[in-house]
Every structure is written in structure tokens, then in C-alpha cells.
Write a protein that holds these residues in place. Structure first.
Motif, PDB file in Angstrom:
ATOM      1  N   ALA A   1       2.493   6.269  -6.492  1.00  3.30           N
ATOM      2  CA  ALA A   1       1.746   7.644  -7.760  1.00  3.30           C
ATOM      3  C   ALA A   1       2.029   8.738  -7.181  1.00  3.30           C
ATOM      4  N   ALA A   2       2.515   9.004  -5.878  1.00  2.00           N
ATOM      5  CA  ALA A   2       3.309  10.618  -5.501  1.00  2.00           C
ATOM      6  C   ALA A   2       3.576  10.993  -6.421  1.00  2.00           C
ATOM      7  N   SER A   3       5.250  10.222  -7.001  1.00  2.00           N
ATOM      8  CA  SER A   3       5.928  10.265  -7.334  1.00  2.00           C
ATOM      9  C   SER A   3       5.897  10.469  -8.845  1.00  2.00           C
ATOM     10  N   ALA A   4       4.752  10.092  -9.411  1.00  2.66           N
ATOM     11  CA  ALA A   4       4.922  10.478 -10.503  1.00  2.66           C
ATOM     12  C   ALA A   4       3.703  11.830 -10.722  1.00  2.66           C
ATOM     13  N   ASP A   5       3.082  12.351  -9.612  1.00  4.06           N
ATOM     14  CA  ASP A   5       2.801  13.601  -9.742  1.00  4.06           C
ATOM     15  C   ASP A   5       3.078  14.316  -8.970  1.00  4.06           C
ATOM     16  N   LYS A   6       3.451  15.462 -10.750  1.00  5.70           N
ATOM     17  CA  LYS A   6       3.996  16.367 -10.371  1.00  5.70           C
ATOM     18  C   LYS A   6       3.495  17.532  -9.697  1.00  5.70           C
TER      19      LYS A   6
ATOM     20  N   GLU B   1       0.985  -1.298   0.143  1.00  9.05           N
ATOM     21  CA  GLU B   1      -0.237   0.176   0.253  1.00  9.05           C
ATOM     22  C   GLU B   1       0.933   1.115   0.199  1.00  9.05           C
ATOM     23  N   VAL B   2       1.947   1.149   0.641  1.00  6.73           N
ATOM     24  CA  VAL B   2       2.899   2.619   0.810  1.00  6.73           C
ATOM     25  C   VAL B   2       3.596   2.618  -0.591  1.00  6.73           C
ATOM     26  N   SER B   3       3.990   1.394  -1.148  1.00  2.00           N
ATOM     27  CA  SER B   3       4.636   1.803  -1.811  1.00  2.00           C
ATOM     28  C   SER B   3       4.170   2.087  -3.313  1.00  2.00           C
ATOM     29  N   GLY B   4       2.227   1.583  -3.143  1.00  2.61           N
ATOM     30  CA  GLY B   4       1.535   1.839  -4.104  1.00  2.61           C
ATOM     31  C   GLY B   4       1.539   3.810  -4.624  1.00  2.61           C
ATOM     32  N   GLN B   5       1.202   3.894  -2.995  1.00  2.00           N
ATOM     33  CA  GLN B   5       1.820   5.882  -2.719  1.00  2.00           C
ATOM     34  C   GLN B   5       2.433   6.012  -3.598  1.00  2.00           C
TER      35      GLN B   5
ATOM     36  N   ASP C   1       4.115  17.251  -3.472  1.00  2.00           N
ATOM     37  CA  ASP C   1       5.095  17.830  -2.327  1.00  2.00           C
ATOM     38  C   ASP C   1       5.917  16.726  -2.330  1.00  2.00           C
ATOM     39  N   PRO C   2       7.131  17.532  -2.379  1.00  2.00           N
ATOM     40  CA  PRO C   2       8.748  16.536  -2.883  1.00  2.00           C
ATOM     41  C   PRO C   2       8.960  16.270  -0.873  1.00  2.00           C
ATOM     42  N   ALA C   3       8.549  17.018  -0.080  1.00  2.00           N
ATOM     43  CA  ALA C   3       8.908  16.719   0.829  1.00  2.00           C
ATOM     44  C   ALA C   3       8.181  15.121   1.244  1.00  2.00           C
ATOM     45  N   THR C   4       6.606  15.461   1.215  1.00  2.00           N
ATOM     46  CA  THR C   4       5.583  13.831   1.874  1.00  2.00           C
ATOM     47  C   THR C   4       6.273  12.628   0.713  1.00  2.00           C
ATOM     48  N   VAL C   5       6.537  12.749  -0.600  1.00  3.79           N
ATOM     49  CA  VAL C   5       6.818  11.905  -1.893  1.00  3.79           C
ATOM     50  C   VAL C   5       8.337  11.682  -0.531  1.00  3.79           C
TER      51      VAL C   5
END
Length: 203
Positions: free
Chosen positions: A109-114, A102-106, A117-121
Motif C-alpha cells: 500500500a505504501a509503495s503504491a502511495d505517491k 500484515e507488513v507485506s500489505g502495508q 515517505d520513501p524512508a517509511t517505504v
């Protein structure tokens, strides 16, 4: 069939079975020693000390680890307690109960979202790495527990085999003694009933 022949066959069968059980017990005992020694060696090489003191004050941890507090981790039982009631507890707290997948999926997805927030990624990436390492260590520890359990089963199997072997040897020796006590001409009549009474004569 003569009774002595019948007793001889039973005795020989009993001795064969006793010997087989004795050999099985020896092999199972060897398996137990081999597995136990390897589990102990593999775990001892990791140089893990079971947590103690404040590290196990959590009610989700203490009931399961207090008996091992401060000990070197060298047994399957310790490995299971450490994996399921220490590592997993901390993993669940860090991830809020989410699994690695689940975390890996998030994270993906966050890495692909331009717009993410970089801190969240970065936080998700660190959590993903933590869960990956936790799952890896848990898997190794639980494998040690599984092998340790098989060693214990082998030990109990060996004990049962030795007891069975002893009983069969004893029964075989009793069979030899009984063979000496029966008359040489005595027959074994299995399934032979008493002869039917003659029918009364009709006058």
C-alpha cells in the motif's frame, strides 16, 4: 473340540501375532533411526549454535533456551525452542506483533502511495524481508521438530511392539506346556451348561 486341538490353535495364533509384533517393532525401530539420523544431519549441516549469555536474557527467551545455551542445534526439541522462543520473539519485537502478511500489505500500500515517505517505504520493505526470512527459517526448523517427534513416537511404538511380542511368545510357550499336560481325550465345552435336573414325577 479336543482341549489339545484348542490349545494348539491358540498357540499358533499367539506365535503368529508375536512374530507380527516383532516385525512391526523392527520396522518402527528402523523408522526411528532413519528419522533421527536425517533430522540430526539436516540440522547439523546448518551449523547453528544455540544463543547464550546476553542473547537469551529476555524473560521471553531464557526459560526455554537456557538449557540449550551454546550447544550445536541438532535435535527437534532444540529446533522448536529456537524457532518459537528466539526467532519468533525477535520477529514480534521487530514488527510490533504484526505478521508477514500484515507488513507485506502495508508495504504494498505504501509503495503504491505517491505521497508516502520513501524512508517509511524502505523500512517496511526491510521489515517485510526480515519477516519473510524469519518465517522461512521457522518453517524449516518446525518441520525438523515434527519429523523428530514422529521418530520419537516410532521409538515408543517399537518398544510397545517388542513388549507385546515378548508377552505373546511367553503365552504361546505356556500354551504348548499346557497342551502337554491335559489328557488327550479332554474336550472343550464352550457354552454348554449343566444338564437340567429331571422334573419331579407327578403321582
Amino acid at each position: 473340540m479336543r482341549r489339545r486341538t484348542f490349545d494348539t490353535l491358540l498357540t499358533i495364533g499367539g506365535l503368529i501375532l508375536a512374530t507380527v509384533l516383532l516385525a512391526a517393532g523392527g520396522l518402527l525401530m528402523w523408522a526411528n533411526n532413519f528419522v533421527s539420523a536425517n533430522v540430526h544431519s539436516q540440522l547439523a549441516d546448518q551449523k547453528i549454535t544455540m544463543p547464550s549469555g546476553k542473547a537469551i536474557e529476555d524473560p521471553l527467551i531464557k526459560p526455554y533456551l537456557s538449557q540449550y545455551a551454546g550447544q550445536e542445534l541438532t535435535t527437534g526439541a532444540q529446533a522448536k525452542a529456537y524457532a518459537d522462543h528466539y526467532i519468533l520473539v525477535h520477529m514480534n519485537k521487530a514488527s510490533g506483533g504484526k505478521t508477514y502478511e500484515e507488513v507485506s500489505g502495508q508495504f504494498i500500500a505504501a509503495s503504491a502511495d505517491k505521497t508516502a515517505d520513501p524512508a517509511t517505504v524502505a523500512e517496511l520493505g526491510q521489515l517485510r524481508q526480515t519477516l519473510f526470512m524469519g518465517n522461512t527459517l521457522r518453517g524449516l526448523l518446525l518441520n525438523a521438530y515434527a519429523f523428530g517427534t514422529m521418530g520419537t513416537i516410532a521409538l515408543w511404538g517399537a518398544i510397545a511392539a517388542f513388549i507385546g511380542s515378548g508377552l505373546m511368545f511367553m503365552l504361546s510357550f505356556l500354551g504348548l506346556w499346557h497342551r502337554r499336560t491335559v489328557p488327550a481325550e479332554e474336550e472343550v465345552r464352550i457354552g454348554v451348561g449343566h444338564p437340567a435336573a429331571p422334573a419331579p414325577a407327578v403321582g
